[in-house]
Design an enzyme around this catalytic site. Structure first.
Site, PDB file in Angstrom:
ATOM      1  N   CYS A  43      86.402  21.570 139.418  1.00  0.00           N
ATOM      2  CA  CYS A  43      87.049  21.297 140.824  1.00  0.00           C
ATOM      3  C   CYS A  43      88.216  21.932 140.926  1.00  0.00           C
ATOM      4  O   CYS A  43      89.115  22.205 139.890  1.00  0.00           O
ATOM      5  CB  CYS A  43      87.077  19.700 141.135  1.00  0.00           C
ATOM      6  SG  CYS A  43      88.040  18.922 139.920  1.00  0.00           S
ATOM      7  N   HIS A  72      88.617  14.729 131.788  1.00  0.00           N
ATOM      8  CA  HIS A  72      87.585  13.822 130.647  1.00  0.00           C
ATOM      9  C   HIS A  72      86.520  14.926 130.324  1.00  0.00           C
ATOM     10  O   HIS A  72      85.250  15.032 130.808  1.00  0.00           O
ATOM     11  CB  HIS A  72      87.291  12.786 131.579  1.00  0.00           C
ATOM     12  CG  HIS A  72      88.014  11.709 131.724  1.00  0.00           C
ATOM     13  ND1 HIS A  72      87.943  10.561 132.664  1.00  0.00           N
ATOM     14  CD2 HIS A  72      89.063  11.363 131.163  1.00  0.00           C
ATOM     15  CE1 HIS A  72      89.025   9.814 132.491  1.00  0.00           C
ATOM     16  NE2 HIS A  72      89.670  10.230 131.479  1.00  0.00           N
ATOM     17  N   CYS A 127      96.152  15.389 140.023  1.00  0.00           N
ATOM     18  CA  CYS A 127      95.398  16.104 141.209  1.00  0.00           C
ATOM     19  C   CYS A 127      95.853  15.620 142.529  1.00  0.00           C
ATOM     20  O   CYS A 127      96.213  14.388 142.662  1.00  0.00           O
ATOM     21  CB  CYS A 127      93.750  15.624 141.197  1.00  0.00           C
ATOM     22  SG  CYS A 127      93.104  16.374 142.516  1.00  0.00           S
ATOM     23  N   GLU A 157      92.801   6.666 136.433  1.00  0.00           N
ATOM     24  CA  GLU A 157      93.257   6.808 137.738  1.00  0.00           C
ATOM     25  C   GLU A 157      93.130   5.645 138.376  1.00  0.00           C
ATOM     26  O   GLU A 157      94.299   5.081 138.959  1.00  0.00           O
ATOM     27  CB  GLU A 157      92.130   7.613 138.377  1.00  0.00           C
ATOM     28  CG  GLU A 157      92.333   7.832 139.864  1.00  0.00           C
ATOM     29  CD  GLU A 157      91.262   8.375 140.695  1.00  0.00           C
ATOM     30  OE1 GLU A 157      90.621   9.167 140.288  1.00  0.00           O
ATOM     31  OE2 GLU A 157      91.114   8.042 141.923  1.00  0.00           O
ATOM     32  N   SER A 253      83.559  10.802 131.729  1.00  0.00           N
ATOM     33  CA  SER A 253      83.830  11.542 133.128  1.00  0.00           C
ATOM     34  C   SER A 253      82.918  10.644 133.942  1.00  0.00           C
ATOM     35  O   SER A 253      81.813  10.637 133.956  1.00  0.00           O
ATOM     36  CB  SER A 253      83.382  13.129 133.044  1.00  0.00           C
ATOM     37  OG  SER A 253      82.964  13.259 134.201  1.00  0.00           O
ATOM     38  N   SER A 254      83.829   9.905 134.971  1.00  0.00           N
ATOM     39  CA  SER A 254      83.169   9.065 136.089  1.00  0.00           C
ATOM     40  C   SER A 254      82.288  10.014 136.712  1.00  0.00           C
ATOM     41  O   SER A 254      81.103   9.844 136.920  1.00  0.00           O
ATOM     42  CB  SER A 254      84.503   8.630 136.656  1.00  0.00           C
ATOM     43  OG  SER A 254      83.882   7.766 137.697  1.00  0.00           O
ATOM     44  N   ASN A 255      82.621  11.270 137.275  1.00  0.00           N
ATOM     45  CA  ASN A 255      81.974  11.797 138.126  1.00  0.00           C
ATOM     46  C   ASN A 255      80.589  12.190 137.442  1.00  0.00           C
ATOM     47  O   ASN A 255      79.549  12.526 138.202  1.00  0.00           O
ATOM     48  CB  ASN A 255      82.407  12.994 139.007  1.00  0.00           C
ATOM     49  CG  ASN A 255      82.905  14.064 138.394  1.00  0.00           C
ATOM     50  OD1 ASN A 255      82.118  14.877 137.800  1.00  0.00           O
ATOM     51  ND2 ASN A 255      84.385  14.279 137.812  1.00  0.00           N
TER      52      ASN A 255
END
Ligand code: SF4
Length: 361
Positions: A43, A72, A127, A157, A253-255
């Site tokens: 991203c 991450h 970000c 975060e 990595s959360s996403n």
């Protein structure tokens, strides 16, 4: 594959631990194919943060310290380590006067102050979409609202966002948390969220919050970022027809982890997360005709290519991209890095999608 530079010299390309020919091409019912979700991978916020570390190395020389993992992803972190970045848990591990980069996940004001107290030269790679949530938290606290932050315990975060309004913020980790919440004033509440959550689960949490607190206020816009949402929409389209979904991404990595959950919730018969192609197990492919592939927002495309190569060895040669959105967002670099070591404006100052770095694919 070309190497990358760190301002000192050209480094050898990073090792992607590929082992070709490991997977066997076994017969299945139907045609073998891969549905490759798009958007996937990097991203704009990750792109910017990774370039920030690279440019800090170029401009200031190694070592450059980075508080927490810049993003991450195991591969990104190990590659930057080889280029001269040193990852630390907190700023008190950084020698006084050194450069330190704050990760894409953001930091609390307490961390910024601690870095200043040590005389560190901080470069903030938070970000901008996380910074937006920080600003919301600060503003709501000033308006005397209590904040219900939907997010995961211990995520960097979440720690950074809570640190912007520590007296005012209560963490809500799941829909099931709602019933037990204790609040100061049920009519003076606003919700915000971590940027990388499951959209569906977050909406369910908000629904339950509103059931309990009918006067709950909404943030002005979505906190779950465009990249997280787009990757979930794409895998939702692939999952119902996939016998197996492979998500490339790291365990923290959360996403990426959310993509596995979303794939399973939307009909994938099985879904697994891998850091590297070598983690794909032969038995995952038993009876599998259609494999869905995607990657989290911190994953370089080269790692997806390795997965496609291994799947090709197993007979999955037909690759069809399933595109649900186009992305062209770019963020400008942190202000300390918009010029090169000679003081000239750097061509990457406006962000990374156009720059070439071969190791990232
Ligand atoms: S996943 Fe979203 S919030 Fe996180 S770095 Fe990427 S764009 Fe920013």
């Amino acid at each position: 594959m070309a190497g990358i530079t760190n301002g000192v010299g050209v480094l050898a390309p990073p090792r992607v631990p590929a082992v070709r020919g490991r997977l066997r091409d076994l017969p299945v019912t139907g045609e073998k194919r891969v549905l490759l979700a798009a958007p996937r991978g990097y991203c704009a916020g990750v792109d910017r943060a990774v370039i920030a570390v690279e440019k800090a190395l170029e401009n200031f020389g190694a070592p450059v310290y980075v508080r927490k993992q810049i993003v991450h992803n195991v591969h990104v972190v190990s590659t930057l380590e080889r280029a001269g970045a040193i990852f630390v848990d907190d700023v008190d591990e950084v020698p006084e006067g050194s450069h330190v980069v704050f990760s894409a996940h953001g930091v609390s004001p307490a961390v910024v102050n601690a870095a200043a107290d040590r005389g560190l030269q901080a470069i903030d790679a938070t970000c901008p979409l996380v910074t937006k949530v920080h600003r919301e938290a600060t503003r709501f606290a000033k308006q005397d609202l209590d904040i219900l932050l939907i997010g995961h315990t211990g995520h960097e975060e979440v720690e950074g966002t809570m640190g912007h309004a520590p007296e005012r913020t209560t963490l809500v980790t799941s829909p099931d948390d709602v019933e037990g919440l204790v609040v100061r004033d049920p009519d003076n509440l606003v919700w915000i969220s971590q940027t990388t959550l499951s959209v569906d689960e977050t909406m369910e949490t908000v629904r339950r919050l509103r059931e309990r607190f009918p006067n709950l206020q909404d943030p002005p816009s979505d906190d779950i970022c465009y990249a997280t949402q787009n990757r979930q929409v794409a895998i939702k389209k692939v999952a119902p027809v996939a016998d197996l979904v492979i998500v490339v991404g790291s365990a923290n990595s959360s996403n990426s982890v959310r993509l596995v959950e979303v794939a399973l919730e939307h009909g994938a018969r099985a879904a697994h997360r891998v850091d590297y192609a070598t983690e794909i197990q032969q038995e995952w492919l038993d009876g599998v005709a259609t494999v869905g592939v995607t990657s989290g927002a911190s994953v370089p495309e080269v790692l997806v290519r390795e997965v496609l190569d291994d799947l090709a060895d197993a007979g999955y040669l037909d690759v069809e991209e399933v595109t649900t959105a186009e992305e062209d967002l770019m963020f400008s670099l942190p202000k300390e890095l918009r010029r090169d070591a000679d003081g000239n404006t750097d061509e990457r100052a406006l962000g990374g999608r156009t720059r070439r770095l071969d190791w990232q694919g």
